[in-house]
Design a protein around this motif. Structure first.
Motif, PDB file in Angstrom:
ATOM      1  N   TRP A   1       0.390  -1.232   0.021  1.00 31.45           N
ATOM      2  CA  TRP A   1       0.133  -0.241  -0.198  1.00 31.45           C
ATOM      3  C   TRP A   1       0.860   1.263  -0.180  1.00 31.45           C
ATOM      4  O   TRP A   1       0.661   2.382  -0.243  1.00 31.45           O
ATOM      5  CB  TRP A   1      -0.891   0.103   0.945  1.00 31.45           C
TER       6      TRP A   1
ATOM      7  N   LYS B   1     -11.368  -1.463   0.854  1.00 39.17           N
ATOM      8  CA  LYS B   1     -10.234  -1.522   1.825  1.00 39.17           C
ATOM      9  C   LYS B   1      -9.344   0.318   1.933  1.00 39.17           C
ATOM     10  O   LYS B   1      -8.463   0.294   1.783  1.00 39.17           O
ATOM     11  CB  LYS B   1      -8.891  -1.851   1.114  1.00 39.17           C
ATOM     12  N   SER B   2     -10.111   1.292   1.301  1.00 33.98           N
ATOM     13  CA  SER B   2      -9.618   2.425   1.741  1.00 33.98           C
ATOM     14  C   SER B   2      -8.989   3.130   2.889  1.00 33.98           C
ATOM     15  O   SER B   2      -7.796   3.750   3.063  1.00 33.98           O
ATOM     16  CB  SER B   2     -11.388   3.218   1.358  1.00 33.98           C
ATOM     17  N   GLU B   3      -9.023   2.304   4.097  1.00 29.97           N
ATOM     18  CA  GLU B   3      -8.314   2.751   4.724  1.00 29.97           C
ATOM     19  C   GLU B   3      -7.229   2.276   5.045  1.00 29.97           C
ATOM     20  O   GLU B   3      -6.172   2.410   6.029  1.00 29.97           O
ATOM     21  CB  GLU B   3      -9.215   1.897   6.459  1.00 29.97           C
ATOM     22  N   LYS B   4      -6.653   1.452   3.342  1.00 27.86           N
ATOM     23  CA  LYS B   4      -5.194   0.965   3.407  1.00 27.86           C
ATOM     24  C   LYS B   4      -4.484   1.721   3.065  1.00 27.86           C
ATOM     25  O   LYS B   4      -2.917   2.317   3.250  1.00 27.86           O
ATOM     26  CB  LYS B   4      -5.169  -0.369   3.053  1.00 27.86           C
TER      27      LYS B   4
ATOM     28  N   PHE C   1      -6.250   5.667   2.223  1.00 27.52           N
ATOM     29  CA  PHE C   1      -6.673   7.270   1.539  1.00 27.52           C
ATOM     30  C   PHE C   1      -5.667   7.399   3.140  1.00 27.52           C
ATOM     31  O   PHE C   1      -5.003   8.893   2.718  1.00 27.52           O
ATOM     32  CB  PHE C   1      -7.732   6.625   2.240  1.00 27.52           C
ATOM     33  N   PRO C   2      -5.420   7.030   4.270  1.00 33.53           N
ATOM     34  CA  PRO C   2      -4.735   7.741   5.151  1.00 33.53           C
ATOM     35  C   PRO C   2      -2.745   8.147   4.980  1.00 33.53           C
ATOM     36  O   PRO C   2      -2.013   9.011   4.725  1.00 33.53           O
ATOM     37  CB  PRO C   2      -4.212   6.931   5.972  1.00 33.53           C
TER      38      PRO C   2
END
Length: 267
Positions: A177, A209-212, A214-215
């Motif tokens: 990621w 899996k946006s939390e993987k 996006f940050p």
């Protein structure tokens, strides 16, 4: 009126009947692998296999991974080149024996998100970006679709953007990621520079899996994950078929409905 939505993707063809008022699937979706090669005849048969799993269908909306103008497919980036200039809506209508509407897959997914999901009640310029086999895009100005944008093929550092930042590339190159996110950021920043959208909606399977990642993105534009996930294309296709039945409108200028019975009468 029972409408079937079918989404043709690079890896699978999936569909289900849709409640076009609530934006929900009425039955569990059915999926078959996308034929390889994904030529016209093979994909038409795959769509027929999906459609054959459901009963009482009165019309069908179908997404296609490329430009669709008046029911004719004009490009074929991730399927067989036999689709270029194919009369897709006519072919599907004749094979299924149902009125058929065909539109770009990202446009369909975006239409669903604007109607029922992350883009609902959003004003200004909204951009849907689907990260999957390629990069699909859909633009909406105050909720109205600007069709067939194909901005996944922008040139980034001398390369087609989807060859740099699609989810397929992430998987094929076994990128972490942390390795992949800068590529997505580079692409989104380029689009920011060109269009200054008010919101990015990220769709495709990777949106789950946006939390993987996006940050890890540093961009100015607000970014949200698509809420309808992999059902967005199916729902948007059905909504577009319903709109086409009511007559041409601003939401579906790239799609056209073909009635199988009328085709038969004309010979």
């Amino acid at each position: 009126m029972t409408i079937l939505g079918i989404d043709i993707g690079g890896s699978g063809v999936k569909g289900a009947p849709v409640d076009t008022v609530r934006g929900e699937l009425l039955e569990e979706r059915f999926r078959v692998p996308t034929p390889q090669p994904a030529d016209v005849d093979s994909v038409v048969e795959a769509v027929a296999e999906v459609a054959g799993k459901f009963h009482g269908i009165e019309r069908v909306g179908i997404t296609f991974p490329g430009v669709v103008v008046d029911g004719v497919t004009r490009s074929a980036a991730n399927v067989d080149k036999s689709w270029v200039d194919a009369p897709a809506a006519k072919l599907f209508a004749e094979r299924l024996g149902l009125p058929a509407t065909v539109l770009n897959d990202a446009d369909a997914a975006g239409a669903a998100e604007v109607a029922f999901g992350a883009g609902r009640d959003q004003s200004g310029l909204i951009m849907m970006v689907t990260l999957g086999t390629g990069i699909g895009t859909a633009l909406f100005l105050d909720g109205v679709l600007i069709p067939n944008t194909e901005l996944g093929h922008l040139e980034i550092d001398g390369r087609d953007a989807e060859l740099l930042a699609s989810d397929r590339v992430r998987e094929a190159d076994e990128l972490s990621w942390e390795q992949w996110a800068p590529r997505v950021e580079r692409y989104l920043r380029h689009v920011e520079m060109l269009l200054s959208p008010r919101l990015f909606i990220i769709g495709g399977g990777v949106s789950k899996k946006s939390e993987k990642f996006f940050p890890l993105l540093d961009i100015r534009t607000p970014i949200v994950a698509a809420t309808l996930l992999n059902n967005a294309g199916i729902i948007g296709a059905a909504v577009s078929a319903e709109q086409a039945a009511a007559g041409p409108g601003p939401q579906d200028p790239g799609a056209i409905e073909v009635d199988a019975a009328a085709q038969a009468e004309r010979g």
